[in-house]
Scaffold this active site. Structure first.
Site, short mmCIF file in Angstrom:
data_model
loop_
_atom_site.label_atom_id
_atom_site.label_comp_id
_atom_site.label_asym_id
_atom_site.label_seq_id
_atom_site.Cartn_x
_atom_site.Cartn_y
_atom_site.Cartn_z
N ASP A 18 -49.47 35.69 -32.33
CA ASP A 18 -49.05 37.04 -31.97
C ASP A 18 -48.69 37.85 -33.21
O ASP A 18 -48.16 37.30 -34.18
CB ASP A 18 -47.84 36.96 -31.03
CG ASP A 18 -47.52 38.28 -30.38
OD1 ASP A 18 -48.44 39.12 -30.25
OD2 ASP A 18 -46.35 38.48 -29.99
N ASN A 66 -56.61 40.09 -22.00
CA ASN A 66 -56.97 40.86 -23.20
C ASN A 66 -58.19 41.76 -22.99
O ASN A 66 -58.42 42.67 -23.79
CB ASN A 66 -57.22 39.93 -24.38
CG ASN A 66 -55.95 39.35 -24.97
OD1 ASN A 66 -55.98 38.30 -25.61
ND2 ASN A 66 -54.81 40.00 -24.76
#
Length: 249
Positions: A18, A66
């Protein structure tokens, strides 16, 4: 690389990579540059796992959620994945890395699925670190697919409702032949699992590091493993050993 900071290592480390976008934003760069820098961190993480003798490394590469990102960013991520496989597959193969891919493959489009299958097939016989790439992956979707498969087995008379056990569900997950993670690590300072290995991480140690993924290097990795080594894992009961000595059998 430098001498490991830990005397024991987990069998399976899973990482939520991340912070690529924020890393880029802090430097006035487009998000795509953060993703490109993140690929270098992937290479570093795989090398470190191999150097430390970690048998399984799972990387959360692309979630099923995503796809909702801006199309140009998704296209760039797909392009980076293709470049990584085409450019790095030979080196990973030479390094005895075995590649596994988890996630929903049914709706993958274009040439992504053939590339992923090629990476798995090319490295299938390797005996070093297993690099498990979570692509088009979401834990709730994975569990739903496993439960649906069990329901079909019941409907077809292959199993009974009494046969539905945690082990039966685990056998139908994408990770059926992979041990559950001992450690789930997330970069960027965020402290959540984000639909990653929810079933498998039931007893995993969770470690959150402040560094953005592009800054994740062997020193950060080893620092996290040092924290892990000091944890006492009880699995709901008394303390039980769950790590292997570096260089052990």
């Amino acid at each position: 690389m430098s001498k490991p900071l830990v005397s024991t290592v987990p069998t399976h480390v899973a990482i939520i990579m991340d912070g690529n976008g924020r890393w880029a934003a802090m430097r006035g760069l487009p998000r795509t540059m953060g993703h490109r820098k993140g690929v270098e961190a992937v290479r570093e993480a795989v090398r470190t796992a191999g150097d430390l003798g970690i048998p399984y490394l799972t990387l959360y590469a692309f979630s099923s959620e995503n796809w909702s990102r801006p199309q140009d960013e998704v296209s760039d991520l797909m392009g980076l994945l293709k470049v990584f496989i085409r450019r790095d597959l030979a080196e990973l193969h030479r390094s005895n890395v075995r590649i596994r891919v988890i996630g929903d493959r049914v709706n993958l489009r274009g040439d992504i699925l053939p590339l992923l299958l090629e990476a798995e097939e090319t490295t299938a016989a390797n005996t070093g670190t297993t690099l498990c790439i979570a692509f088009n992956y979401g834990a709730r979707d994975e569990i739903t697919r496993a439960v649906r498969a069990l329901a079909q087995d019941v409907a077809d008379g292959r199993v009974t409702p009494d046969d539905i056990t945690p082990a039966a569900i685990s056998r139908r997950l994408d990770t059926a032949d992979i041990p559950d993670p001992d450690l789930v690590l997330r970069t960027s300072g965020e402290e959540r699992l984000s639909n990653f290995l929810l079933w498998q991480a039931a007893y995993a140690e969770l470690i959150f590091v402040p560094e953005f993924w592009p800054d994740f290097d062997s020193a950060v990795f080893q620092r996290a493993l040092d924290i892990y080594a000091r944890r006492e894992r009880r699995f709901g009961g008394v303390a039980a050993p769950a790590s292997r000595a570096v260089g052990g059998a």
